[in-house]
Design an enzyme around this catalytic site. Structure first.
Site, mmCIF file in Angstrom:
data_model
loop_
_atom_site.group_PDB
_atom_site.id
_atom_site.type_symbol
_atom_site.label_atom_id
_atom_site.label_comp_id
_atom_site.label_asym_id
_atom_site.label_seq_id
_atom_site.Cartn_x
_atom_site.Cartn_y
_atom_site.Cartn_z
ATOM 1 N N SER A 23 0.934 -1.142 0.017
ATOM 2 C CA SER A 23 -0.064 -0.083 0.068
ATOM 3 C C SER A 23 0.826 1.134 0.006
ATOM 4 O O SER A 23 0.482 2.202 -0.687
ATOM 5 C CB SER A 23 -1.046 -0.122 1.426
ATOM 6 O OG SER A 23 -1.777 -0.932 1.262
ATOM 7 N N ARG A 122 -13.517 -7.182 -11.241
ATOM 8 C CA ARG A 122 -13.760 -6.468 -9.841
ATOM 9 C C ARG A 122 -14.610 -5.113 -9.897
ATOM 10 O O ARG A 122 -14.579 -4.472 -10.837
ATOM 11 C CB ARG A 122 -12.346 -6.237 -9.045
ATOM 12 C CG ARG A 122 -11.619 -7.709 -8.813
ATOM 13 C CD ARG A 122 -10.294 -7.435 -8.224
ATOM 14 N NE ARG A 122 -10.481 -6.963 -6.945
ATOM 15 C CZ ARG A 122 -9.393 -6.533 -6.240
ATOM 16 N NH1 ARG A 122 -8.324 -6.769 -6.606
ATOM 17 N NH2 ARG A 122 -9.729 -6.362 -4.905
ATOM 18 N N GLN A 167 -9.355 1.919 -0.346
ATOM 19 C CA GLN A 167 -9.158 2.108 -2.087
ATOM 20 C C GLN A 167 -9.770 3.122 -2.217
ATOM 21 O O GLN A 167 -9.677 4.160 -3.047
ATOM 22 C CB GLN A 167 -9.075 1.024 -2.690
ATOM 23 C CG GLN A 167 -8.103 -0.082 -2.523
ATOM 24 C CD GLN A 167 -8.161 -1.309 -3.419
ATOM 25 O OE1 GLN A 167 -9.135 -1.448 -4.073
ATOM 26 N NE2 GLN A 167 -7.184 -2.046 -3.375
ATOM 27 N N ASP A 314 -6.678 -8.378 4.377
ATOM 28 C CA ASP A 314 -5.771 -9.255 3.680
ATOM 29 C C ASP A 314 -5.057 -10.162 4.400
ATOM 30 O O ASP A 314 -4.907 -11.010 3.698
ATOM 31 C CB ASP A 314 -4.593 -8.156 3.089
ATOM 32 C CG ASP A 314 -5.316 -7.237 2.034
ATOM 33 O OD1 ASP A 314 -6.327 -7.369 1.530
ATOM 34 O OD2 ASP A 314 -4.241 -6.136 1.885
ATOM 35 N N LYS A 341 -12.280 -9.809 -3.872
ATOM 36 C CA LYS A 341 -10.664 -9.493 -3.747
ATOM 37 C C LYS A 341 -10.301 -10.155 -5.169
ATOM 38 O O LYS A 341 -10.952 -10.229 -6.092
ATOM 39 C CB LYS A 341 -10.260 -10.148 -2.738
ATOM 40 C CG LYS A 341 -10.509 -9.319 -1.326
ATOM 41 C CD LYS A 341 -10.040 -7.804 -1.504
ATOM 42 C CE LYS A 341 -10.163 -7.169 -0.149
ATOM 43 N NZ LYS A 341 -9.992 -5.872 -0.277
ATOM 44 N N ARG A 345 -12.253 -14.858 -2.241
ATOM 45 C CA ARG A 345 -11.557 -15.503 -1.240
ATOM 46 C C ARG A 345 -12.235 -16.610 -0.221
ATOM 47 O O ARG A 345 -11.898 -17.300 0.200
ATOM 48 C CB ARG A 345 -10.698 -14.567 -0.460
ATOM 49 C CG ARG A 345 -9.569 -14.012 -1.499
ATOM 50 C CD ARG A 345 -8.585 -13.179 -0.637
ATOM 51 N NE ARG A 345 -7.457 -12.649 -1.487
ATOM 52 C CZ ARG A 345 -6.815 -11.727 -1.226
ATOM 53 N NH1 ARG A 345 -7.063 -10.938 -0.318
ATOM 54 N NH2 ARG A 345 -5.905 -11.296 -2.203
HETATM 55 C C1 S3P Z 1 -5.717 -1.462 0.045
HETATM 56 C C2 S3P Z 1 -6.781 -1.623 0.665
HETATM 57 C C3 S3P Z 1 -7.429 -2.863 0.614
HETATM 58 C C4 S3P Z 1 -6.835 -4.035 0.725
HETATM 59 C C5 S3P Z 1 -5.759 -4.129 -0.494
HETATM 60 C C6 S3P Z 1 -4.826 -2.788 -0.452
HETATM 61 C C7 S3P Z 1 -4.761 -0.228 -0.080
HETATM 62 O O1 S3P Z 1 -8.529 -2.984 -0.086
HETATM 63 O O2 S3P Z 1 -7.388 -5.165 0.709
HETATM 64 O O3 S3P Z 1 -4.988 -5.161 -0.659
HETATM 65 O O4 S3P Z 1 -3.843 -0.074 -0.523
HETATM 66 O O5 S3P Z 1 -5.608 0.758 -0.018
HETATM 67 P P1 S3P Z 1 -9.772 -2.223 0.076
HETATM 68 O O6 S3P Z 1 -9.717 -1.029 0.496
HETATM 69 O O7 S3P Z 1 -10.795 -2.299 -0.956
HETATM 70 O O8 S3P Z 1 -10.533 -3.062 1.213
#
Ligand code: S3P
Length: 428
Positions: A23, A122, A167, A314, A341, A345
């Site tokens: 991230s 997705r 995200q 995760d 995801k 999952r």
């Molecule tokens: C992430 C947020 C998560 C996570 C992904 C990375 C990020 O997703 O599962 O691996 O870097 O902001 P979501 O925010 O959609 O749950």
């Protein structure tokens, strides 16, 4: 097909530094690109997902160099990105896609985003809908990639997020930077806050209210390039934390792991389950980091629900594995996000765990697992479902059976942890 190592006689031992946080690596490139001056990222994660972000920003006219795990981004400022003639290929990366949608929504050109088969399934409306409320013009393909973003002048919003997703939140923050007035975003539950912390470090103005849920973003900041060392990825460390907890006789130390509270749900869960983890950390200016020492332990079952999910989203495949060896029945609910995801999952874990004779029941939003039932291999050929985290959890599960298992799609680990099997070998 890869043959996996089975039960190690003496457990896992040794010390390891896991690769940089996924991230934070993505965000380092993005914020570096829209800053003035140079950003240097050390211990950058050179996995396929982060390289998708790196390549996308090069295509948007940002000079970026990489030498090993050191990346130098020559920022072009918030208004310096250039149109790309070719579509941007997001590969397998949801983070690249969602965050770039927010950023490009306010840029004065059009961009098309494409991705691989998994990413193209997705959901993207979770980002395009709130961005439309800010004046964005985004066309999806039935809510999916390919997506075309026609940059527009954006206006501020006061928006309540509909999913607990960092995200989506981060996409809206990047759009809000380009709006005319301050925006307010309210989360359902706190999710990882790397964008907020890093934006502040780069000179942006973003505040989170004391409820931890309401974020105010000041528009049109003058961001300044930064030098930062990316912490080890907690989500990668988690595989070895789980392995060392479960394989009898283990003791390992994982160095310089990111310990941001919005990411350490697995540590809290291991504590409740009776895991043996000690944390040594020193204060830092930026993201908290520390060394983790994990010894094997007899685990108790756990019950986790919606409020606990974002900090362990995760790592849930690993929580399921811990539960499959715990002394009782565990319940994981409120985790319906797992269904969208890199693969579904919930379904993938249930299918693969059943091949090991694990007593697991599928719920619409999670699983029930009875760890007291002894495992027995029903089918020794397991499948990563083209999902890095499913591939890696199977790599750890294999250490708990006394016959070698086969893994289809093992190279999916390149998405977040290309050296996963080599690093695991170092501890065996
Ligand atoms: C992430 C947020 C998560 C996570 C992904 C990375 C990020 O997703 O599962 O691996 O870097 O902001 P979501 O925010 O959609 O749950």
């Amino acid at each position: 097909m890869r043959t996996l190592k089975s039960q190690p006689a003496k457990g896992l031992h040794g010390e390891l530094t896991v690769p940089g946080d996924k991230s934070i690596s993505h965000r380092g490139i993005m914020l570096g690109a829209i800053s003035e001056g140079t950003t240097t990222l050390t211990h950058f994660l050179t996995s396929a997902d982060c390289l998708s972000t790196l390549a996308a920003f090069q295509q948007l006219g940002v000079p970026i160099e990489r030498e090993g795990t050191t990346v130098t981004v020559h920022g072009v400022g918030l208004h310096g990105l250039k149109a790309s003639e070719e579509p941007l290929d997001m590969g397998n990366s949801g983070t690249t896609t969602r965050l770039i949608m927010g950023l490009l929504a306010g840029q004065p050109f059009s961009t098309t985003l494409i991705g691989d088969a998994s990413l193209s399934k997705r959901p993207m409306r979770r980002v395009s809908d709130p961005l439309a409320a800010m004046g964005a013009d985004i066309t999806t393909t039935d809510g999916h990639l390919p997506v075309t973003i026609n940059g527009e002048k954006l206006h501020a919003v006061d928006y309540q997020l509909k999913v607990a997703s960092a995200q989506v939140k981060s996409a809206l923050i990047l759009a809000a930077l380009q709006a005319d007035e301050p925006s307010t975003l309210t989360e359902l539950l706190p999710t990882r806050d790397h964008t907020e912390r890093m934006l502040t470090a780069f000179g942006g103005e973003i505040t989170t209210a004391s409820d931890g849920l309401t974020i105010t973003v000041q528009p049109q900041p003058q961001l300044k390039g930064q030098s930062m060392t990316v912490p080890g990825d907690m989500s990668s460390a988690a595989f070895f934390m789980t392995a060392a907890s479960l394989v009898p006789g283990s003791q390992i130390t994982l160095k310089d792991v990111g310990l941001n509270k919005t990411r350490t749900g697995l540590l809290d869960i291991l504590n409740v389950m009776g895991g043996d983890v000690s944390v040594e950390s020193e204060p830092t200016d930026g993201e908290p980091i520390g060394d983790l020492t994990i010894r094997s332990a007899n685990l108790k079952p756990i019950d986790i629900g919606k409020a606990q999910i974002p900090a362990v989203i995760d790592e849930l495949p690993l929580v399921a594995l811990l539960a499959a060896k715990a002394d009782g029945i565990s319940r994981i609910t409120g985790a319906e996000e797992l269904r969208v995801k890199e693969t579904d999952r919930i379904s993938a874990i249930v299918t693969e765990f059943k091949k090991l004779g694990i007593d697991i029941e599928e719920l619409p939003d999670g699983f029930v697992i009875d760890g007291r039932k002894p495992w027995h291999v029903v089918d020794p050929v397991l499948d990563a479902h083209d999902d890095h985290r499913i591939g890696m959890v199977i790599g750890i599960a294999a250490l708990l059976v006394d016959q070698p298992l086969q893994l289809k799609g093992a190279d999916s680990v390149r998405i977040s942890y290309p050296e996963f099997f080599d690093d695991l070998d170092k501890l065996l």
